[in-house]
Design a protein around this motif. Structure first.
Motif, PDB file in Angstrom:
ATOM      1  N   GLY A 176      -0.619   5.056  -9.760  1.00 58.39           N
ATOM      2  CA  GLY A 176      -2.208   4.360 -10.054  1.00 58.39           C
ATOM      3  C   GLY A 176      -2.155   2.984  -9.480  1.00 58.39           C
ATOM      4  O   GLY A 176      -3.107   2.532  -9.042  1.00 58.39           O
ATOM      5  N   ALA A 177      -0.852   2.201  -9.697  1.00 61.75           N
ATOM      6  CA  ALA A 177      -0.909   0.874  -9.271  1.00 61.75           C
ATOM      7  C   ALA A 177      -0.665   0.657  -7.928  1.00 61.75           C
ATOM      8  O   ALA A 177      -1.300  -0.275  -7.178  1.00 61.75           O
ATOM      9  CB  ALA A 177       0.559   0.011  -9.861  1.00 61.75           C
ATOM     10  N   ARG A 178      -0.009   1.633  -7.053  1.00 64.00           N
ATOM     11  CA  ARG A 178      -0.024   1.609  -5.848  1.00 64.00           C
ATOM     12  C   ARG A 178      -1.293   1.788  -5.235  1.00 64.00           C
ATOM     13  O   ARG A 178      -1.784   1.137  -4.159  1.00 64.00           O
ATOM     14  CB  ARG A 178       0.900   2.973  -5.265  1.00 64.00           C
ATOM     15  CG  ARG A 178       1.309   2.861  -3.645  1.00 64.00           C
ATOM     16  CD  ARG A 178       1.730   3.932  -3.068  1.00 64.00           C
ATOM     17  NE  ARG A 178       0.921   5.071  -3.161  1.00 64.00           N
ATOM     18  CZ  ARG A 178       0.106   5.269  -2.395  1.00 64.00           C
ATOM     19  NH1 ARG A 178      -0.249   4.383  -1.415  1.00 64.00           N
ATOM     20  NH2 ARG A 178      -1.083   6.277  -2.437  1.00 64.00           N
ATOM     21  N   ARG A 179      -2.069   2.711  -5.662  1.00 65.17           N
ATOM     22  CA  ARG A 179      -3.393   2.743  -4.932  1.00 65.17           C
ATOM     23  C   ARG A 179      -4.324   1.762  -5.232  1.00 65.17           C
ATOM     24  O   ARG A 179      -5.062   1.270  -4.472  1.00 65.17           O
ATOM     25  CB  ARG A 179      -3.950   4.220  -5.558  1.00 65.17           C
ATOM     26  CG  ARG A 179      -3.255   5.556  -5.286  1.00 65.17           C
ATOM     27  CD  ARG A 179      -3.617   6.688  -6.302  1.00 65.17           C
ATOM     28  NE  ARG A 179      -4.994   7.142  -5.803  1.00 65.17           N
ATOM     29  CZ  ARG A 179      -5.511   7.876  -5.253  1.00 65.17           C
ATOM     30  NH1 ARG A 179      -4.741   8.811  -4.613  1.00 65.17           N
ATOM     31  NH2 ARG A 179      -6.958   8.204  -5.305  1.00 65.17           N
ATOM     32  N   ALA A 180      -4.100   1.004  -6.507  1.00 59.96           N
ATOM     33  CA  ALA A 180      -5.005   0.075  -6.688  1.00 59.96           C
ATOM     34  C   ALA A 180      -4.734  -1.069  -5.774  1.00 59.96           C
ATOM     35  O   ALA A 180      -5.687  -1.894  -5.415  1.00 59.96           O
ATOM     36  CB  ALA A 180      -4.684  -0.348  -8.252  1.00 59.96           C
TER      37      ALA A 180
END
Length: 972
Positions: A417-421
């Motif tokens: 999720g952090a990578r995508r954000a």
């Protein structure tokens, strides 16, 4: 997803219902005591339909009726055939990056044809696609993706508004995620010529970082603030008696006091009163009182309904029935029955997806949960949502409300999720997720989480935190290659913040101790050090010497090698000054591969600069312009905001040199805006320099001073980076124009001091230095500098630069010698492409001839200078040429006002693009200016050519055979 604004109307509305419209606008009897608000909404919606965008902030306490006003406005917008897009903030999802933007646009875009969607998300709007979850985000390649999404949102909204006027409605904006709020704030500042109304509902009394955005909204001149008042006693009486015909005055007074005139609380109060209640049974009711009533109300429901109420409270916003069933551990049929039961109890809306009638009710149910139960429900929510691509990012947000338990699955979901954000331009949201992942003691993943966290902090500009986490990661690196990349990231981050020497020291330490012994990585490290070190005054000399040793041994067979070779060309232009033919020779092997590999230099800060500036200085202006335009296109597509700022600065410089001052100014403002928003220190100096130079040539001295003062740089020394040289030279020239001779001399001495540290300056810089010194009374030193500069440019041996310096040096020569230099200089400038310099040289030549008594001979160069300067938009030179012509006894001809010859360079460019069939929005996006600018240009074009359509425009341009550029016109 159902419309978030379709909610039950609070009891402050009249029995007539809500959202009623007439052909004349909003019904004034639709709500009680909201005539002023309805009138303003009516006016602003009508203005948006007519093409005048705006923004409304409806703020007030919980239950005051903000959502009702938004719902009524939505109905009116739909009746006016506007496209209505809605979103609602949710407390839990404030950490869901771009969650509100996704609510607004994702569904609408997915329903479009693929071709239409591609068209809307092309060019500058491209970074919005991953932010909306429409495409998989790539890894972020530098700071600025967040700002690129902001600008992309503006482009997307402009495209949607071209189809139909648009209403953007965001309720509970106080809980919206910050990336979405900042994107919308950026948007509303640019709505003046876009048919869009943005409407925000904002609950007061809520603490949090969004308060700064609310304050920003209030302070914007484009924003209308509406603050609905509490209901009067008369309105309360109408509501009470609509429910109880025989209500006494005492009961009305008691209800007024207990509810405080709040419409929602009044409704809850009436619903809770027994049928035979009198004034003595009415007690003060606030949000806490409503919360106290929720528990008993739930106790009267079935076990399934109570479980579903808890599940919907955990899911928070728009709970799909299947997700709520999974969290509550119910079968689908039982879930549906339980939802109906909760709606009958007045807790949930009867619509789908499931949601509470009011956030106060959801908060009350959530408060009934024990901490362990709440964490368990959020874990179930994360599991339910993670199984579907469209809701996967929301799953990570739910894990923030769980307790650390050493679960690798949790770390994986949070990290993804952090990578995508981060890749989608929401680094702050990524940081929140990664900090939670770091708290999950999952062993071997710590290094990866630390590196990802540092990367997100770099993107968010949190340098100190980034350094701390990278140093911690370096100590935990599982191998030498992993350590190398962590060190590289650390050095680059420090360099980017403007601390070049410190960043290079980190990289030097790695070079000395590296255990990987990988030639490719060593070359990558060398490229990073070189393209960073050349910009800082304290490291430029040593970097140039290192480039001179390393680059000639390399073949241009990798991006790193090509970057190093280009760096050598840049250093020989910027510091050792050539000669030009040698610099061009060094650069040539890089150009052909670079043309086919436009991403070669994106990995290195300002890599394109290593090509652009040497091309300009060696007289290859067309190729330099192509590089700048390609760089802008690449960085727009990738969303790399520092690159957009830098490329815009280069386009500004190219336009200034080639005589398109309108575009030079437009691009300069844009470069400054992107650098300023991104806090891009190196880019800010360069952007200011290019912009101030353009403003000065356009005769806008006040604007030049104002923009310098706004950034605290009217007199203060800029950072000690090479990108500050354009700023110092432009400011020096501005001081001269303002006759502030002491300040001009100070800037001249500062440039000399910096050149001594760096080892030199690029050809031409000595001209403003010499004039600044002379203005300060240092005539001998000024002559020495000008003499050295003449020798320098003759050794550089590029006709345009030499011609420009020759013309400038005439101011230091006696009468006939000055005329000789000017004649030689003008001859060299002819055909060089340096149109502005040619116009300036002609003015100087005419003035010199006039002072020598050759008035008749002076007229021809002055008249030509005046016409060239007019077409360039160089008002300063136009005024000088006119003054000299009057001094010659001539009557200056008025510039051509009609026909193709009357078009400025910017007008001609826009006219050609329009004649080729491009729409105004397409031209605006291609030139990265506003639609209003394009409309203004075309209005002038149509008037000058006396045409009324694009077809007639194409015919007019073809008939006059205006395919030749201004450069060739100047040469002829």
């Amino acid at each position: 997803m159902a419309d978030p604004s379709e909610e039950r109307l609070p009891v402050g509305s009249s029995p007539a219902g809500r959202g009623c419209q007439t052909s004349r606008g909003l019904r004034r009897d639709a709500l009680l005591e909201r005539e002023r608000e309805l009138s303003e909404l009516d006016r602003l919606l009508s203005a948006a339909v007519e093409g005048q965008g705006g923004c409304v902030l409806v703020e007030g306490e919980a239950g005051i009726g903000k959502s009702t006003l938004i719902a009524v406005a939505a109905g009116h917008a739909e009746a006016a055939e506007m496209t209505v897009l809605r979103a609602r903030g949710a407390l839990l999802e404030a950490s869901f990056g771009y969650g509100v933007l996704r609510q607004l646009f994702e569904s609408r875009l997915r329903r479009m044809t693929a071709g239409r969607r591609r068209s809307l998300l092309a060019g500058a709007a491209a970074p919005v696609s991953p932010a909306l979850g429409l495409t998989a985000p790539a890894e972020a390649d530098g700071r600025g993706e967040e700002f690129a999404v902001r600008h992309g949102t503006y482009r997307l909204v402009s495209g949607l508004a071209d189809e139909r006027p648009l209403a953007l409605l965001v309720d509970d904006a106080q809980w919206a995620d910050l990336p979405s709020l900042y994107a919308l704030l950026y948007l509303i500042r640019r709505l003046a010529d876009v048919p869009v109304l943005a409407l925000f509902g904002w609950r007061t009394g809520e603490a949090g970082p969004s308060l700064d955005v609310c304050e920003g909204l209030r302070s914007e001149p484009e924003v209308t603030v509406l603050r609905p008042r509490t209901l009067s006693r008369a309105a309360v009486a109408a509501v009470v008696r609509a429910a109880r015909d025989e209500a006494s005055e005492e009961l009305v007074s008691a209800c007024t006091a207990a509810s405080g005139g709040n419409p929602f609380l009044l409704g809850e109060l009436i619903a809770a009163l027994p049928a035979d209640a009198d004034a003595s049974g009415v007690h003060r009711l606030g949000p806490e009182g409503v919360a106290r009533q929720v528990g008993p109300r739930l106790e009267g429901c079935s076990e399934a309904a109570r479980g579903l109420a808890r599940a919907v409270a955990a899911l928070d916003r728009d709970a799909e029935l299947r997700h709520a069933a999974a969290v509550a551990e119910l079968q689908a049929a039982d879930t549906a029955r339980a939802a109906d039961e909760l709606a009958e109890a007045g807790l949930l809306d009867s619509s789908r997806p499931l949601r509470y009638r009011h956030p106060i009710l959801r908060t009350a149910v959530d408060a009934l949960l024990a901490p362990g139960e709440r964490a368990l429900l959020h874990r179930r929510a994360a599991e339910a949502l993670s199984g579907e691509e469209a809701s996967r990012d929301r799953a990570a947000v739910h894990l923030l409300a769980t307790e650390p338990a050493g679960d690798p699955w949790v770390v994986g979901v949070l990290s993804e999720g952090a990578r995508r954000a981060a890749a989608a331009g929401a680094p702050d949201a990524a940081i929140v997720l990664l900090e939670r992942a770091l708290a999950e003691p999952a062993g071997s993943s710590e290094f990866d989480v630390l590196v990802a966290l540092a990367r997100a902090e770099f993107l968010a500009g949190r340098l100190d935190a980034m350094i701390s986490h990278l140093r911690r990661a370096i100590d935990r690196a599982p191998g030498s290659v992993e350590r190398f990349h962590a060190v590289l990231q650390l050095g680059r981050g420090i360099w980017y913040a403007g601390r070049v020497a410190e960043g290079l020291a980190v990289l030097d330490d790695e070079a000395a101790t590296a255990a990987h012994k990988n030639p490719r990585l060593e070359l990558l490290l060398e490229a990073e050090k070189s393209l960073g070190g050349i910009y800082d005054d304290s490291t430029a000399r040593a970097t140039t010497e290192r480039l001179a040793r390393v680059s000639p041994t390399l073949a241009p067979d990798s991006p790193e090698a090509r970057a190093l070779i280009a760096g050598l060309a840049y250093a020989r232009w910027a510091i050792t000054a050539g000669p030009a033919s040698e610099v061009a020779s060094v650069l040539e092997p890089v150009l052909a591969p670079a043309a086919g590999r436009s991403d070669d230099f994106r990995s290195y800060p300002h890599g394109y600069a290593a090509i652009f500036f040497p091309l300009m200085a060696t007289g290859q202006l067309d190729r330099a312009g192509d590089v700048a335009e390609r760089s802008l296109s690449d960085t727009q597509t990738s969303g790399h905001v520092p690159g957009i700022s830098a490329a815009s600065s280069w386009i500004s410089h190219h336009a200034l040199v080639t005589g398109d001052l309108t575009r030079a100014e437009d691009a300069g403002w844009q470069a400054l805006e992107f650098a300023r928003e991104e806090r891009f220190a190196l880019g800010l100096s360069m952007a200011l320099g290019m912009l101030v130079a353009a403003l000065r040539e356009r005769g806008q001295l006040d604007a030049g001073e104002r923009v310098l003062a706004e950034h605290g740089l009217l007199e203060e020394p800029p950072p000690r980076h090479f990108t500050a040289t354009p700023l110092l030279t432009a400011r020096l020239s501005l001081h001269l124009s303002r006759r502030r001779f002491a300040q001009a001399a100070s800037d001249a001495r500062e440039l000399i001091a910096r050149a001594k540290v760096r080892g030199g300056w690029s050809p031409g810089v000595g001209v403003p230095v010499a004039y600044g010194l002379r203005a300060g009374g240092e005539d001998a030193l000024a002559r020495e500098v000008m003499t050295a500069e003449l020798e320098r440019v003759r050794a550089w041996d590029e006709r345009g630069t030499t011609g420009q310096v020759l013309c400038a040096s005439a101011g230091f020569a006696e009468a006939q010698a000055a005329i000789d230099r000017l004649c030689e200089g003008v001859a060299l400038l002819e055909g060089s492409g340096r149109v502005l310099a040619l116009a300036g040289g002609l003015v100087r030549l005419g003035a010199a001839l006039r002072r020598a008594g050759q008035r008749a001979e002076a007229r021809e160069p002055l008249e030509r200078a005046m016409e060239l300067a007019h077409r360039c938009g160089a008002d300063r030179l136009v005024a000088s040429a006119r003054e000299e012509l009057l001094a010659c006894g001539a009557r200056p001809r008025k510039p051509v006002r009609t026909g193709v010859e009357a078009l400025t360079v910017s007008e001609l460019r826009v006219a050609r693009m329009a004649s080729e069939g491009l729409s105004n929005p397409e031209i605006a996006q291609a030139l990265f200016v506003s639609r209003k600018t394009i409309e203004t240009h075309l209005r002038h074009v149509y008037a000058k050519l006396d045409v009324g359509s694009r077809t007639a425009l194409a015919d007019a341009l073809s008939a006059k055979d205006q395919g030749a550029s201004l450069t060739r016109t100047a040469a002829d």
